[in-house]
Design a protein around this motif. Structure first.
Motif, mmCIF file in Angstrom:
data_model
loop_
_atom_site.group_PDB
_atom_site.id
_atom_site.type_symbol
_atom_site.label_atom_id
_atom_site.label_comp_id
_atom_site.label_asym_id
_atom_site.label_seq_id
_atom_site.Cartn_x
_atom_site.Cartn_y
_atom_site.Cartn_z
ATOM 1 N N LEU A 173 28.898 -67.204 43.088
ATOM 2 C CA LEU A 173 28.955 -67.761 41.738
ATOM 3 C C LEU A 173 28.524 -66.731 40.697
ATOM 4 C CD1 LEU A 173 27.595 -71.385 42.274
ATOM 5 C CD2 LEU A 173 29.940 -70.707 41.756
ATOM 6 N N SER A 174 27.507 -65.973 41.037
ATOM 7 C CA SER A 174 27.031 -64.944 40.124
ATOM 8 C C SER A 174 28.108 -63.872 39.907
ATOM 9 C CB SER A 174 25.758 -64.315 40.686
ATOM 10 O OG SER A 174 25.335 -63.260 39.880
ATOM 11 N N GLU A 175 28.752 -63.457 40.990
ATOM 12 C CA GLU A 175 29.827 -62.466 40.881
ATOM 13 C C GLU A 175 30.997 -63.021 40.070
ATOM 14 O OE1 GLU A 175 30.823 -61.348 44.881
ATOM 15 O OE2 GLU A 175 28.908 -60.342 45.210
ATOM 16 N N GLU A 176 31.344 -64.273 40.312
ATOM 17 C CA GLU A 176 32.430 -64.920 39.574
ATOM 18 C C GLU A 176 32.081 -65.030 38.089
ATOM 19 O OE1 GLU A 176 36.151 -66.807 39.059
ATOM 20 O OE2 GLU A 176 35.334 -65.607 40.687
ATOM 21 N N SER A 177 30.842 -65.370 37.794
ATOM 22 C CA SER A 177 30.388 -65.462 36.405
ATOM 23 C C SER A 177 30.479 -64.100 35.723
ATOM 24 C CB SER A 177 28.960 -65.994 36.379
ATOM 25 O OG SER A 177 28.445 -65.968 35.081
ATOM 26 N N THR A 178 30.059 -63.063 36.411
ATOM 27 C CA THR A 178 30.128 -61.705 35.860
ATOM 28 C C THR A 178 31.578 -61.310 35.609
ATOM 29 O OG1 THR A 178 28.114 -61.116 37.054
ATOM 30 C CG2 THR A 178 29.503 -59.304 36.295
ATOM 31 N N ARG A 179 32.448 -61.625 36.562
ATOM 32 C CA ARG A 179 33.865 -61.297 36.413
ATOM 33 C C ARG A 179 34.465 -62.040 35.216
ATOM 34 N NH1 ARG A 179 38.600 -63.320 37.479
ATOM 35 N NH2 ARG A 179 37.828 -65.187 38.495
ATOM 36 N N LEU A 180 34.121 -63.319 35.059
ATOM 37 C CA LEU A 180 34.635 -64.096 33.928
ATOM 38 C C LEU A 180 34.141 -63.545 32.591
ATOM 39 C CD1 LEU A 180 34.431 -67.757 35.287
ATOM 40 C CD2 LEU A 180 36.489 -66.425 34.817
ATOM 41 N N LYS A 181 32.871 -63.136 32.547
ATOM 42 C CA LYS A 181 32.333 -62.553 31.314
ATOM 43 C C LYS A 181 33.085 -61.273 30.962
ATOM 44 C CE LYS A 181 27.658 -64.428 31.663
ATOM 45 N NZ LYS A 181 26.253 -64.120 31.944
#
Length: 133
Positions: free
Chosen positions: A39-47
């Motif tokens: 989730l953290s990686e996905e959040s970073t990618r989305l940002k």
């Protein structure tokens, strides 16, 4: 011995169940950490994607504004150049007008002069062009 064996089996089963519960909890904890990492990686990618999208939108807006500004400057320059040309040609037009007025006076011979007719034609053409501009 039956009761003791049953008790001992029950204890072993309880210990096994407790070990199994602990293993499941550890596995759940590991799975939760893995999910949190994803989730953290996905959040970073989305940002990052949102930042790129915002940059693209800003660049598009800047380009549209640039095109409008260039078109406006081109029209302003065109108007300026026309006014400069007209300002430059007006004294010539005035000189031709004075020449034609002078040629119509009594001082000039009453015969039609071909040169004066040519000058009159040039004057009229120049006057029409300046009126259009």
């Amino acid at each position: 011995m039956c009761k003791t064996e049953n008790n001992s089996n029950d204890i072993e089963i309880k210990v096994m169940k407790e070990d199994e519960i602990e293993n499941n909890q550890e596995n759940d904890s590991i799975n939760n950490k893995a999910i949190q990492n994803e989730l953290s990686e996905e959040s970073t990618r989305l940002k990052t994607e949102n930042n790129y999208l915002e940059q693209l939108q800003r660049l598009q807006a800047e380009f549209v504004n640039y095109k409008k500004r260039i078109e406006r400057e081109r029209l302003d320059l065109s108007d300026y150049l026309k006014s400069e040309l007209v300002s430059t040609l007006l004294p010539i037009l005035d000189d031709l007008e004075r020449l034609l007025n002078h040629s119509n006076s009594d001082q000039i011979i009453s015969e039609p002069n071909e040169a004066l007719l040519g000058i009159q034609l040039i004057y009229q053409n120049l006057l029409e062009i300046l009126k259009k501009e």
